[in-house]
Design an enzyme around this catalytic site. Structure first.
Site, PDB file in Angstrom:
ATOM      1  N   ALA A   1       1.286  -4.482  -3.854  1.00 36.28           N
ATOM      2  CA  ALA A   1       1.949  -3.212  -3.518  1.00 36.28           C
ATOM      3  C   ALA A   1       0.949  -2.247  -2.898  1.00 36.28           C
ATOM      4  CB  ALA A   1       2.551  -2.587  -4.768  1.00 36.28           C
TER       5      ALA A   1
ATOM      6  N   THR B   1      -9.094  -5.464   1.499  1.00 45.29           N
ATOM      7  CA  THR B   1      -8.861  -5.544   2.940  1.00 45.29           C
ATOM      8  C   THR B   1     -10.125  -5.376   3.778  1.00 45.29           C
ATOM      9  OG1 THR B   1      -7.878  -4.306   4.775  1.00 45.29           O
ATOM     10  CG2 THR B   1      -8.161  -3.095   2.742  1.00 45.29           C
TER      11      THR B   1
ATOM     12  N   GLU C   1     -10.274  -3.563   6.187  1.00 37.78           N
ATOM     13  CA  GLU C   1     -10.354  -2.138   6.565  1.00 37.78           C
ATOM     14  C   GLU C   1     -11.455  -1.421   5.789  1.00 37.78           C
ATOM     15  OE1 GLU C   1      -8.599   0.239   8.747  1.00 37.78           O
ATOM     16  OE2 GLU C   1      -8.440  -1.680   9.753  1.00 37.78           O
TER      17      GLU C   1
ATOM     18  N   TYR D   1      -6.481   5.115   4.218  1.00 35.33           N
ATOM     19  CA  TYR D   1      -6.077   3.805   3.679  1.00 35.33           C
ATOM     20  C   TYR D   1      -7.321   3.017   3.254  1.00 35.33           C
ATOM     21  CZ  TYR D   1      -4.680  -1.115   3.668  1.00 35.33           C
ATOM     22  OH  TYR D   1      -4.485  -2.439   3.316  1.00 35.33           O
TER      23      TYR D   1
ATOM     24  N   LYS E   1      -8.602   1.831  -0.582  1.00 36.41           N
ATOM     25  CA  LYS E   1      -8.806   0.423  -0.942  1.00 36.41           C
ATOM     26  C   LYS E   1     -10.233   0.169  -1.441  1.00 36.41           C
ATOM     27  CE  LYS E   1      -4.861  -1.829  -0.048  1.00 36.41           C
ATOM     28  NZ  LYS E   1      -4.226  -2.862  -0.873  1.00 36.41           N
TER      29      LYS E   1
HETATM   30  P1  NAP Z   1       3.585  -4.569   3.182  1.00 37.96           P
HETATM   31  O1  NAP Z   1       4.436  -5.474   3.992  1.00 37.96           O
HETATM   32  O2  NAP Z   1       3.396  -3.161   3.608  1.00 37.96           O
HETATM   33  O3  NAP Z   1       4.201  -4.582   1.696  1.00 37.96           O
HETATM   34  C1  NAP Z   1       3.780  -3.654   0.744  1.00 37.96           C
HETATM   35  C2  NAP Z   1       4.803  -3.590  -0.375  1.00 37.96           C
HETATM   36  O4  NAP Z   1       4.336  -2.602  -1.310  1.00 37.96           O
HETATM   37  C3  NAP Z   1       6.207  -3.174   0.058  1.00 37.96           C
HETATM   38  O5  NAP Z   1       7.137  -4.118  -0.410  1.00 37.96           O
HETATM   39  C4  NAP Z   1       6.428  -1.837  -0.645  1.00 37.96           C
HETATM   40  O6  NAP Z   1       7.692  -1.647  -1.199  1.00 37.96           O
HETATM   41  C5  NAP Z   1       5.454  -1.920  -1.810  1.00 37.96           C
HETATM   42  N1  NAP Z   1       5.100  -0.580  -2.279  1.00 37.96           N
HETATM   43  C6  NAP Z   1       4.680   0.472  -1.536  1.00 37.96           C
HETATM   44  N2  NAP Z   1       4.513   1.555  -2.317  1.00 37.96           N
HETATM   45  C7  NAP Z   1       4.825   1.176  -3.576  1.00 37.96           C
HETATM   46  C8  NAP Z   1       4.863   1.857  -4.819  1.00 37.96           C
HETATM   47  N3  NAP Z   1       4.551   3.157  -4.919  1.00 37.96           N
HETATM   48  N4  NAP Z   1       5.230   1.165  -5.920  1.00 37.96           N
HETATM   49  C9  NAP Z   1       5.591  -0.140  -5.827  1.00 37.96           C
HETATM   50  N5  NAP Z   1       5.601  -0.844  -4.668  1.00 37.96           N
HETATM   51  C10 NAP Z   1       5.215  -0.180  -3.555  1.00 37.96           C
HETATM   52  O7  NAP Z   1       2.132  -5.212   2.980  1.00 37.96           O
HETATM   53  P2  NAP Z   1       1.633  -6.716   3.212  1.00 37.96           P
HETATM   54  O8  NAP Z   1       1.280  -6.888   4.645  1.00 37.96           O
HETATM   55  O9  NAP Z   1       2.557  -7.635   2.550  1.00 37.96           O
HETATM   56  O10 NAP Z   1       0.260  -6.673   2.430  1.00 37.96           O
HETATM   57  C11 NAP Z   1       0.194  -6.929   1.032  1.00 37.96           C
HETATM   58  C12 NAP Z   1      -1.037  -6.253   0.463  1.00 37.96           C
HETATM   59  O11 NAP Z   1      -2.200  -6.764   1.108  1.00 37.96           O
HETATM   60  C13 NAP Z   1      -1.103  -4.744   0.640  1.00 37.96           C
HETATM   61  O12 NAP Z   1      -1.722  -4.217  -0.503  1.00 37.96           O
HETATM   62  C14 NAP Z   1      -1.999  -4.544   1.843  1.00 37.96           C
HETATM   63  O13 NAP Z   1      -2.634  -3.297   1.769  1.00 37.96           O
HETATM   64  C15 NAP Z   1      -2.961  -5.693   1.672  1.00 37.96           C
HETATM   65  N6  NAP Z   1      -3.541  -6.253   2.881  1.00 37.96           N
HETATM   66  C16 NAP Z   1      -2.735  -6.618   3.918  1.00 37.96           C
HETATM   67  C17 NAP Z   1      -3.292  -7.222   5.036  1.00 37.96           C
HETATM   68  C18 NAP Z   1      -2.433  -7.683   6.185  1.00 37.96           C
HETATM   69  O14 NAP Z   1      -2.987  -7.938   7.260  1.00 37.96           O
HETATM   70  N7  NAP Z   1      -1.130  -7.862   5.990  1.00 37.96           N
HETATM   71  C19 NAP Z   1      -4.690  -7.430   5.095  1.00 37.96           C
HETATM   72  C20 NAP Z   1      -5.464  -7.051   4.002  1.00 37.96           C
HETATM   73  C21 NAP Z   1      -4.887  -6.478   2.894  1.00 37.96           C
HETATM   74  P3  NAP Z   1       8.994  -1.209  -0.354  1.00 37.96           P
HETATM   75  O15 NAP Z   1       9.508  -2.488   0.193  1.00 37.96           O
HETATM   76  O16 NAP Z   1       9.851  -0.588  -1.409  1.00 37.96           O
HETATM   77  O17 NAP Z   1       8.536  -0.246   0.683  1.00 37.96           O
HETATM   78  O1  F7E Z   2      -3.304  -2.038  14.055  1.00 35.22           O
HETATM   79  C1  F7E Z   2      -4.189  -0.778  17.411  1.00 35.22           C
HETATM   80  C2  F7E Z   2      -4.585   0.067  16.215  1.00 35.22           C
HETATM   81  O2  F7E Z   2      -1.462  -1.281  12.566  1.00 35.22           O
HETATM   82  C3  F7E Z   2      -4.213  -2.938  14.641  1.00 35.22           C
HETATM   83  C4  F7E Z   2      -2.742  -3.553   7.833  1.00 35.22           C
HETATM   84  O3  F7E Z   2      -2.067  -4.700   7.365  1.00 35.22           O
HETATM   85  O4  F7E Z   2      -4.527  -4.876   8.705  1.00 35.22           O
HETATM   86  C5  F7E Z   2      -3.564  -3.915   9.064  1.00 35.22           C
HETATM   87  O5  F7E Z   2      -4.180  -2.731   9.545  1.00 35.22           O
HETATM   88  C6  F7E Z   2      -4.930  -2.279  15.794  1.00 35.22           C
HETATM   89  C7  F7E Z   2      -5.521  -0.902  15.501  1.00 35.22           C
HETATM   90  O6  F7E Z   2      -3.143  -3.025  11.774  1.00 35.22           O
HETATM   91  C8  F7E Z   2      -0.900   0.303  18.468  1.00 35.22           C
HETATM   92  O7  F7E Z   2      -5.202   1.279  16.637  1.00 35.22           O
HETATM   93  C9  F7E Z   2      -2.810  -0.084  19.402  1.00 35.22           C
HETATM   94  O8  F7E Z   2      -6.791  -0.833  16.063  1.00 35.22           O
HETATM   95  O9  F7E Z   2      -1.483  -3.668  13.420  1.00 35.22           O
HETATM   96  P1  F7E Z   2      -2.245  -2.497  12.963  1.00 35.22           P
HETATM   97  P2  F7E Z   2      -4.485  -2.483  11.102  1.00 35.22           P
HETATM   98  O10 F7E Z   2      -4.666  -1.043  11.281  1.00 35.22           O
HETATM   99  O11 F7E Z   2      -5.587  -3.383  11.542  1.00 35.22           O
HETATM  100  C10 F7E Z   2      -5.465  -4.459   7.689  1.00 35.22           C
HETATM  101  C11 F7E Z   2      -6.400  -5.613   7.416  1.00 35.22           C
HETATM  102  C12 F7E Z   2      -4.802  -3.919   6.494  1.00 35.22           C
HETATM  103  O12 F7E Z   2      -5.303  -4.024   5.383  1.00 35.22           O
HETATM  104  C13 F7E Z   2      -3.641  -3.012   6.725  1.00 35.22           C
HETATM  105  O13 F7E Z   2      -2.847  -2.884   5.553  1.00 35.22           O
HETATM  106  O14 F7E Z   2      -3.989  -2.065  16.856  1.00 35.22           O
HETATM  107  N1  F7E Z   2      -2.956  -0.339  18.074  1.00 35.22           N
HETATM  108  N2  F7E Z   2      -1.565   0.316  19.661  1.00 35.22           N
HETATM  109  C14 F7E Z   2      -1.776  -0.109  17.475  1.00 35.22           C
HETATM  110  N3  F7E Z   2      -1.410  -0.252  16.198  1.00 35.22           N
HETATM  111  C15 F7E Z   2      -0.127   0.019  15.881  1.00 35.22           C
HETATM  112  N4  F7E Z   2       0.281  -0.146  14.614  1.00 35.22           N
HETATM  113  N5  F7E Z   2       0.770   0.456  16.820  1.00 35.22           N
HETATM  114  C16 F7E Z   2       0.450   0.611  18.136  1.00 35.22           C
HETATM  115  O15 F7E Z   2       1.268   0.996  18.958  1.00 35.22           O
END
Ligand code: NAP
Ligand code: F7E
Length: 325
Positions: free
Chosen positions: A82, A126, A128, A151, A155
């Site tokens: 979450a 992450t 990030e 963010y 983290k």
């Molecule tokens: P996501 O699609 O944004 O899913 C996050 C989930 O967290 C959503 O289902 C959301 O619920 C829930 N949530 C948000 N606020 C909450 C709260 N206050 N209480 C309970 N649940 C809550 O994220 P994801 O891409 O699956 O990523 C999973 C985890 O990995 C996250 O922690 C993210 O930060 C981390 N992460 C992601 C990536 C990536 O590239 N995807 C990389 C590194 C780390 P709702 O559906 O109700 O909004």
């Molecule tokens: O952006 C650039 C933006 O929002 C990637 C999350 O899952 O991965 C994710 O974070 C890049 C950035 O992902 C747009 O500026 C350009 O440089 O897809 P993103 P993120 O910020 O890398 C990390 C590992 C996590 O942990 C996070 O939860 O793309 N960018 N143009 C854009 N990004 C978005 N969203 N939209 C644009 O129009």
């Protein structure tokens, strides 16, 4: 006796893939959802397991709900997925981001410490957190943190409190430091999915252009379905530890767009893209590239889906979804 797991954030992208994997391994899976009134089961429907999960109501900002859940089910494993995970929104909602992503983790760890100390805990850390830090062009477990967004900062707290509870109370707590991972159920505001959805709309005559921000940053993109295996493996080790998970390759947003448009048969793609300052961030993370040697050696994990396959999978899925509509 089958093992039990609690997944927070089960309605997001990673939750459904992880739940499916654990169900296939014979786990009883509990999923924490924020509310019963109007939950969105679209992603769980996509992987076909909506009716196989037990749902429990709880919120990361509501400590009593977290305590109740942990106390009542005392699961073997908790996967904390979450989060307010959209980096762009974390400047607008910095405090909420910290309450969910940082303090929420403290609540979960306290619930484990007091009511279920044998529960193994996975924290979704992450890349990030690295922000602008790198070691000769890549990031691994020895790279320092220099987050560039509220963010990323939230983290870093979650990462260290997870380490601290391991060192202080001898709990089994592990951090997976995952680089970007994507899929057809990636949230639509993240750049990969925004691009593949936008391309499908252009291709089907539903949109004329696609508005993007900075196209220079480079990301190490993998497939979410592969990454949940690494999460699972981390909690099957003898000892808790922290691992970087990624592909070791990276591409710019521009390269992703070019590849995705090309796959959809649009070669003059640049004429469809409008650079919109609205999508630029106050501080950017320019270059993320993992060195996942530790995860590969210790967990025996490696990504299966290549960058090209990921792009195709996402373009195909959005074309199919929008064609049906
Ligand atoms: P996501 O699609 O944004 O899913 C996050 C989930 O967290 C959503 O289902 C959301 O619920 C829930 N949530 C948000 N606020 C909450 C709260 N206050 N209480 C309970 N649940 C809550 O994220 P994801 O891409 O699956 O990523 C999973 C985890 O990995 C996250 O922690 C993210 O930060 C981390 N992460 C992601 C990536 C990536 O590239 N995807 C990389 C590194 C780390 P709702 O559906 O109700 O909004
Ligand atoms: O952006 C650039 C933006 O929002 C990637 C999350 O899952 O991965 C994710 O974070 C890049 C950035 O992902 C747009 O500026 C350009 O440089 O897809 P993103 P993120 O910020 O890398 C990390 C590992 C996590 O942990 C996070 O939860 O793309 N960018 N143009 C854009 N990004 C978005 N969203 N939209 C644009 O129009």
């Amino acid at each position: 006796m089958s093992k039990t797991a609690l997944i927070t954030g089960i309605l997001g992208q990673d939750g459904p893939y992880l739940a499916k994997l654990l169900l296939e391994k014979g786990y009883k899976v509990y999923g924490m959802i924020r509310r019963y009134s109007n939950p969105n089961f679209e992603n769980l429907n996509y992987v076909g397991i909506t009716n196989k999960v037990d749902y429990l109501e709880g919120d990361m900002t509501d400590e009593s709900s977290i305590i109740n859940i942990v106390k009542n089910i005392r699961p073997d494993e908790i996967y904390n997925l979450a989060a307010q995970s959209f980096v762009g929104s974390s400047w607008q909602q910095a405090r909420l981001t910290a309450e969910i992503n940082a303090i929420g983790v403290l609540s979960l760890l306290n619930a484990i410490k007091f009511f279920s100390p044998t529960t193994k805990f996975y924290q979704a850390s992450t890349s990030e957190m690295f922000g602008i830090e790198h070691t000769s062009g890549y990031q691994d477990e020895n790279t320092c943190f220099h987050p560039r967004s509220p963010y990323g900062v939230s983290k870093v707290y979650a990462y260290w409190i997870t380490v601290n509870y391991r060192e202080s109370y001898n709990l089994f707590t592990s951090n997976g430091i995952l680089f970007n991972h994507e899929s057809p159920i990636r949230g639509i505001q993240f750049v990969t999915r925004k691009i593949t959805d936008g391309i499908a709309r252009i291709k089907l005559g539903l949109a004329k252009d696609l508005h993007l921000g900075n196209m220079e940053p480079r990301r190490d993109w993998g497939f979410a379905g592969d990454y949940v295996e690494a999460m699972y493996l981390m909690l099957q080790q003898e000892k808790p530890d922290d691992y970087v998970v990624g592909t070791g390759e990276n591409y710019s947003i521009k390269e992703f767009a070019e590849k995705a448009f090309g796959y959809a048969g649009i070669s003059d793609w640049e004429k469809y893209v409008v650079i919109d300052p609205k999508y630029k961030r106050p501080a950017e993370v320019p270059n993320l590239k993992s060195r996942p040697e530790k995860a590969m050696k210790a967990l025996g994990w490696k990504p299966k889906v290549s960058f090209d396959e990921l792009v195709k999978m996402m373009v195909d899925a959005d074309l199919e979804r929008l064609s049906k509509k």
